[in-house]
Design an enzyme around this catalytic site. Structure first.
Site, short mmCIF file in Angstrom:
data_model
loop_
_atom_site.label_atom_id
_atom_site.label_comp_id
_atom_site.label_asym_id
_atom_site.label_seq_id
_atom_site.Cartn_x
_atom_site.Cartn_y
_atom_site.Cartn_z
CG HIS A 1 -1.94 -1.01 1.27
ND1 HIS A 1 -3.13 -0.82 1.92
CD2 HIS A 1 -2.01 -2.25 0.73
CE1 HIS A 1 -3.90 -1.89 1.78
NE2 HIS A 1 -3.23 -2.77 1.07
CB CYS B 1 -2.23 1.75 6.11
SG CYS B 1 -1.85 0.88 4.57
CB CYS C 1 -6.81 -0.34 5.14
SG CYS C 1 -5.09 -0.89 5.04
CD GLU D 1 -2.10 4.25 2.99
OE1 GLU D 1 -3.29 4.55 3.19
OE2 GLU D 1 -1.75 3.38 2.16
#
Length: 180
Positions: free
Chosen positions: A76, A109, A106, A78
């Protein structure tokens, strides 16, 4: 009033307004960089999310989603940005840093952000399906050893637009593939 107190009050007032004005401009500038990262993800057929990490007004890491193209659930924007920032600083503690991300993180993260000790999180738009900053779940409500300041809806329309366009594109592509 004591001599010079008027000047002190005027200086404090000026500093306050300069911070408000330029702070807002900087927030938008950094989220625009995150949007550029999201556009890169879009071109790679990744969910268009971008993240930027800033320390003392300087970008030290930026990333976009790479989950699909690398077949790695951890990739992801992040997470990649956190790893890049940690490498840059030479420490996993990012307590003097801020993250700007186009979509609400999410739970995975957010867990990484909390553990990294990031100081502040700026979010472009909410994620009504997996958001962990209040949309679906709020990990900030729990009594972890670190609290993150959060500011939401920075350039919200622009952040929403790229996501909506991407999912319209995906639906059209999937529809045309089914008709073949």
């Amino acid at each position: 009033m004591e001599p010079g107190q008027d000047r002190n009050i005027a200086a404090l007032t000026l500093n306050f307004y300069v911070h408000i004005f330029f702070g807002e401009m900087m927030n938008k500038d950094f989220i625009k960089v995150a949007l550029e990262e999201a556009k890169i993800a879009y071109k790679l057929n990744e969910v268009p999310v971008g993240a930027v990490i800033v320390k003392n007004g300087k970008i030290i890491a930026k990333a976009h989603n790479l989950k699909r193209s690398t077949n790695n659930i951890m990739n992801h924007a992040e997470i990649i940005a956190l790893m890049e920032a940690s490498q840059y600083i030479g420490d996993w503690r990012l307590n003097e840093c801020e993250m700007y991300v186009t979509l609400e993180p999410c739970s995975m993260c957010m867990g990484a952000l909390i553990n990294s000790r990031i100081k502040k999180l700026y979010i472009g738009t909410e994620d009504l399906k997996t958001g962990a900053c209040g949309s679906v779940l709020n990990l900030l409500d729990y009594k972890f050893n670190h609290k993150i300041e959060v500011e939401k809806n920075i350039l919200k329309k622009e952040c929403e637009k790229i996501l909506k366009e991407f999912f319209v594109f995906l639906r059209k592509r999937n529809k045309s593939e089914k008709s073949i």
